[in-house]
Design a protein around this motif. Structure first.
Motif, PDB file in Angstrom:
ATOM      1  N   GLU A 105      -4.082   7.047   5.309  1.00  0.00           N
ATOM      2  CA  GLU A 105      -3.562   8.280   5.898  1.00  0.00           C
ATOM      3  C   GLU A 105      -2.114   8.130   6.347  1.00  0.00           C
ATOM      4  OE1 GLU A 105      -5.779  11.397   8.661  1.00  0.00           O
ATOM      5  OE2 GLU A 105      -5.112   9.655   9.816  1.00  0.00           O
ATOM      6  N   LYS A 106      -1.759   6.921   6.840  1.00  0.00           N
ATOM      7  CA  LYS A 106      -0.410   6.734   7.384  1.00  0.00           C
ATOM      8  C   LYS A 106      -0.034   5.259   7.345  1.00  0.00           C
ATOM      9  CE  LYS A 106       0.133   7.187  11.839  1.00  0.00           C
ATOM     10  NZ  LYS A 106       0.242   7.775  13.204  1.00  0.00           N
ATOM     11  N   ILE A 107       1.256   4.980   7.135  1.00  0.00           N
ATOM     12  CA  ILE A 107       1.796   3.624   7.230  1.00  0.00           C
ATOM     13  C   ILE A 107       3.029   3.702   8.117  1.00  0.00           C
ATOM     14  CG2 ILE A 107       2.760   1.652   5.988  1.00  0.00           C
ATOM     15  CD1 ILE A 107       1.265   2.567   3.512  1.00  0.00           C
ATOM     16  N   ASP A 108       3.007   2.978   9.232  1.00  0.00           N
ATOM     17  CA  ASP A 108       4.101   3.046  10.197  1.00  0.00           C
ATOM     18  C   ASP A 108       4.363   1.656  10.759  1.00  0.00           C
ATOM     19  OD1 ASP A 108       6.033   3.865  11.982  1.00  0.00           O
ATOM     20  OD2 ASP A 108       4.609   4.607  13.470  1.00  0.00           O
ATOM     21  N   ASN A 109       5.533   1.093  10.433  1.00  0.00           N
ATOM     22  CA  ASN A 109       5.941  -0.208  10.971  1.00  0.00           C
ATOM     23  C   ASN A 109       4.864  -1.276  10.739  1.00  0.00           C
ATOM     24  OD1 ASN A 109       7.691  -1.984  12.250  1.00  0.00           O
ATOM     25  ND2 ASN A 109       6.862  -1.551  14.286  1.00  0.00           N
TER      26      ASN A 109
ATOM     27  N   TYR B  78       0.836  -1.197   0.000  1.00  0.00           N
ATOM     28  CA  TYR B  78       0.000   0.000   0.000  1.00  0.00           C
ATOM     29  C   TYR B  78       0.873   1.251   0.000  1.00  0.00           C
ATOM     30  CZ  TYR B  78      -3.746  -3.223   1.318  1.00  0.00           C
ATOM     31  OH  TYR B  78      -4.644  -4.254   1.339  1.00  0.00           O
ATOM     32  N   ARG B  79       0.258   2.393  -0.257  1.00  0.00           N
ATOM     33  CA  ARG B  79       0.981   3.665  -0.232  1.00  0.00           C
ATOM     34  C   ARG B  79       0.092   4.739   0.392  1.00  0.00           C
ATOM     35  NH1 ARG B  79      -1.159   3.273  -5.299  1.00  0.00           N
ATOM     36  NH2 ARG B  79      -2.239   5.125  -6.083  1.00  0.00           N
ATOM     37  N   VAL B  80       0.715   5.717   1.029  1.00  0.00           N
ATOM     38  CA  VAL B  80      -0.025   6.819   1.642  1.00  0.00           C
ATOM     39  C   VAL B  80      -0.777   7.591   0.555  1.00  0.00           C
ATOM     40  CG1 VAL B  80       0.189   8.986   2.910  1.00  0.00           C
ATOM     41  CG2 VAL B  80       1.586   7.008   3.564  1.00  0.00           C
ATOM     42  N   GLY B  81      -2.040   7.867   0.823  1.00  0.00           N
ATOM     43  CA  GLY B  81      -2.874   8.575  -0.139  1.00  0.00           C
ATOM     44  C   GLY B  81      -3.664   7.657  -1.052  1.00  0.00           C
ATOM     45  N   GLN B  82      -3.352   6.357  -1.025  1.00  0.00           N
ATOM     46  CA  GLN B  82      -4.054   5.413  -1.896  1.00  0.00           C
ATOM     47  C   GLN B  82      -5.523   5.312  -1.500  1.00  0.00           C
ATOM     48  OE1 GLN B  82      -2.344   1.498  -1.919  1.00  0.00           O
ATOM     49  NE2 GLN B  82      -3.928   0.633  -3.234  1.00  0.00           N
ATOM     50  N   ARG B  83      -6.397   5.330  -2.488  1.00  0.00           N
ATOM     51  CA  ARG B  83      -7.832   5.223  -2.232  1.00  0.00           C
ATOM     52  C   ARG B  83      -8.251   3.756  -2.245  1.00  0.00           C
ATOM     53  NH1 ARG B  83     -10.234   9.988  -2.018  1.00  0.00           N
ATOM     54  NH2 ARG B  83      -9.159  11.785  -2.901  1.00  0.00           N
ATOM     55  N   LEU B  84      -9.153   3.418  -1.329  1.00  0.00           N
ATOM     56  CA  LEU B  84      -9.668   2.059  -1.240  1.00  0.00           C
ATOM     57  C   LEU B  84     -11.053   2.096  -0.615  1.00  0.00           C
ATOM     58  CD1 LEU B  84      -9.017   1.881   1.941  1.00  0.00           C
ATOM     59  CD2 LEU B  84      -6.917   0.767   1.250  1.00  0.00           C
ATOM     60  N   TYR B  85     -11.559   0.915  -0.244  1.00  0.00           N
ATOM     61  CA  TYR B  85     -12.876   0.827   0.385  1.00  0.00           C
ATOM     62  C   TYR B  85     -12.765   0.058   1.693  1.00  0.00           C
ATOM     63  CZ  TYR B  85     -14.853   2.326  -4.074  1.00  0.00           C
ATOM     64  OH  TYR B  85     -15.168   3.035  -5.200  1.00  0.00           O
ATOM     65  N   LEU B  86     -13.532   0.505   2.693  1.00  0.00           N
ATOM     66  CA  LEU B  86     -13.678  -0.218   3.950  1.00  0.00           C
ATOM     67  C   LEU B  86     -15.083  -0.798   3.990  1.00  0.00           C
ATOM     68  CD1 LEU B  86     -12.124   2.053   6.743  1.00  0.00           C
ATOM     69  CD2 LEU B  86     -11.244  -0.101   5.879  1.00  0.00           C
TER      70      LEU B  86
ATOM     71  N   THR C 198       1.824  -0.964  10.326  1.00  0.00           N
ATOM     72  CA  THR C 198       0.490  -0.568  10.770  1.00  0.00           C
ATOM     73  C   THR C 198      -0.074   0.444   9.778  1.00  0.00           C
ATOM     74  OG1 THR C 198       0.978  -0.936  13.109  1.00  0.00           O
ATOM     75  CG2 THR C 198      -0.864   0.522  12.588  1.00  0.00           C
ATOM     76  N   VAL C 199      -1.191   0.083   9.183  1.00  0.00           N
ATOM     77  CA  VAL C 199      -1.830   0.929   8.178  1.00  0.00           C
ATOM     78  C   VAL C 199      -3.019   1.644   8.817  1.00  0.00           C
ATOM     79  CG1 VAL C 199      -3.033   0.970   5.958  1.00  0.00           C
ATOM     80  CG2 VAL C 199      -1.125  -0.616   6.321  1.00  0.00           C
ATOM     81  N   THR C 200      -3.046   2.972   8.705  1.00  0.00           N
ATOM     82  CA  THR C 200      -4.156   3.770   9.225  1.00  0.00           C
ATOM     83  C   THR C 200      -4.969   4.303   8.056  1.00  0.00           C
ATOM     84  OG1 THR C 200      -2.902   4.419  11.188  1.00  0.00           O
ATOM     85  CG2 THR C 200      -4.817   5.762  10.618  1.00  0.00           C
ATOM     86  N   VAL C 201      -6.251   3.963   8.065  1.00  0.00           N
ATOM     87  CA  VAL C 201      -7.148   4.338   6.974  1.00  0.00           C
ATOM     88  C   VAL C 201      -8.147   5.369   7.485  1.00  0.00           C
ATOM     89  CG1 VAL C 201      -8.824   3.497   5.296  1.00  0.00           C
ATOM     90  CG2 VAL C 201      -6.903   2.052   5.967  1.00  0.00           C
ATOM     91  N   ARG C 202      -8.354   6.408   6.721  1.00  0.00           N
ATOM     92  CA  ARG C 202      -9.280   7.493   7.080  1.00  0.00           C
ATOM     93  C   ARG C 202     -10.561   7.358   6.266  1.00  0.00           C
ATOM     94  NH1 ARG C 202     -10.767  11.601  10.607  1.00  0.00           N
ATOM     95  NH2 ARG C 202     -11.361  13.500   9.513  1.00  0.00           N
ATOM     96  N   CYS C 203     -11.701   7.397   6.961  1.00  0.00           N
ATOM     97  CA  CYS C 203     -12.996   7.259   6.303  1.00  0.00           C
ATOM     98  C   CYS C 203     -13.916   8.365   6.805  1.00  0.00           C
ATOM     99  CB  CYS C 203     -13.595   5.888   6.610  1.00  0.00           C
ATOM    100  SG  CYS C 203     -15.109   5.520   5.711  1.00  0.00           S
ATOM    101  N   LYS C 204     -14.647   9.024   5.902  1.00  0.00           N
ATOM    102  CA  LYS C 204     -15.503  10.148   6.278  1.00  0.00           C
ATOM    103  C   LYS C 204     -16.984   9.792   6.286  1.00  0.00           C
ATOM    104  CE  LYS C 204     -12.312  13.768   4.813  1.00  0.00           C
ATOM    105  NZ  LYS C 204     -12.124  14.999   4.005  1.00  0.00           N
ATOM    106  N   THR C 205     -17.325   8.561   5.925  1.00  0.00           N
ATOM    107  CA  THR C 205     -18.723   8.125   5.949  1.00  0.00           C
ATOM    108  C   THR C 205     -18.838   6.851   6.778  1.00  0.00           C
ATOM    109  OG1 THR C 205     -18.410   6.872   3.896  1.00  0.00           O
ATOM    110  CG2 THR C 205     -19.229   9.133   3.698  1.00  0.00           C
ATOM    111  N   GLY C 206     -20.079   6.470   7.090  1.00  0.00           N
ATOM    112  CA  GLY C 206     -20.298   5.241   7.846  1.00  0.00           C
ATOM    113  C   GLY C 206     -20.099   5.385   9.338  1.00  0.00           C
TER     114      GLY C 206
END
Length: 243
Positions: free
Chosen positions: A152-156, A133-141, A158-166
């Motif tokens: 939003e972030k990839i650290d060690n 994966y890469r920071v800024g990549q769009r996907l679906y949850l 650990t992938v952090t995904v930002r979602c504005k709906t749901g």
């Protein structure tokens, strides 16, 4: 007479042997081909991780609090959400607009009685394939429904995904099992051994009038033995050379 029969048998045997040799050589020289077919793929992975919502806490310093709104209800900023000690003189209002929940997070202050969740939420999980994966990549949850999101972030790992709906689906969640999937892709499937590349890019050899023709392609998916491509000169049911 016997010699004549021996000669005839020998001629028949040699003719059959020559035919088999020619057939074998022809088979050996025939190139391996594969048919191009159209296919859709949804590259997805299940993950268990933590949920963090954007929220502001509702605080109140009363012995008892009686809520006037229900769990998960959308409220506007300043709306009455509770009464302190059952008195209309002790009004508790929403600090901002959003979804109301009585579920508190680990960072809640001592006098917190609820939260107003708004703006979106984050999902964080350790993934074995985090490097893909890469920071800024769009996907679906996908929780109950599928929601658009971005990394939003990839650290060690650990992938952090930002979602504005749901938001209404995760109000009471601390840990959650979700499905992360990239955008659904549609392309032409070709064997990986049919795909070649050089300084000019990727290409396949299409069989046209029994002759191979170099055809440029764009690789849109290549993983776990599955290769999807697209190109102006490549169409469904065409034959490509393999190897």
């Amino acid at each position: 007479m016997r010699n004549y029969l021996h000669i005839v048998a020998a001629v028949i045997f040699l003719g059959a042997a020559a035919y088999l040799v020619c057939l074998f050589v022809q088979v050996e020289r025939s190139p391996e081909t594969a048919s191009v077919c159209r296919m859709e793929v949804d590259d997805s992975v299940e993950a268990v991780g933590r949920v963090q919502c954007d929220a502001e806490y509702i605080t109140a310093s009363f012995e008892t609090v009686y809520f006037t709104v229900s769990e998960g209800q959308w409220v506007s900023g300043g709306k009455l959400v509770a009464l302190g000690d059952a008195s209309f003189e002790n009004l508790v209002t929403a600090p901002c607009a959003g979804y109301f929940t009585r579920t508190l997070g680990a960072d809640a202050p001592e006098n917190a009685v609820g939260r107003i969740v708004s703006g979106g939420w984050r999902f964080s999980a350790k993934l074995k394939n985090a490097g893909e994966y890469r920071v800024g990549q769009r996907l679906y949850l996908t929780v109950f429904d599928k929601y658009p999101a971005y990394i939003e972030k990839i650290d060690n790992n650990t992938v952090t995904v930002r979602c504005k709906t749901g938001l209404d689906a995760v109000l009471e969640a601390d840990k959650l099992r979700v499905t992360l999937s990239t955008a659904e892709l549609e392309g032409l499937r070709v064997p990986q051994r049919a795909l070649h590349s050089d300084d000019e890019g990727s290409f396949v050899y299409v069989l046209k009038a029994d002759k191979p023709e170099r055809t440029p392609v764009e690789v849109i998916f290549n993983k776990n033995g599955l290769c999807l491509v697209k190109g102006d000169g490549l169409f469904e049911n065409m034959k490509v050379l393999v190897g």
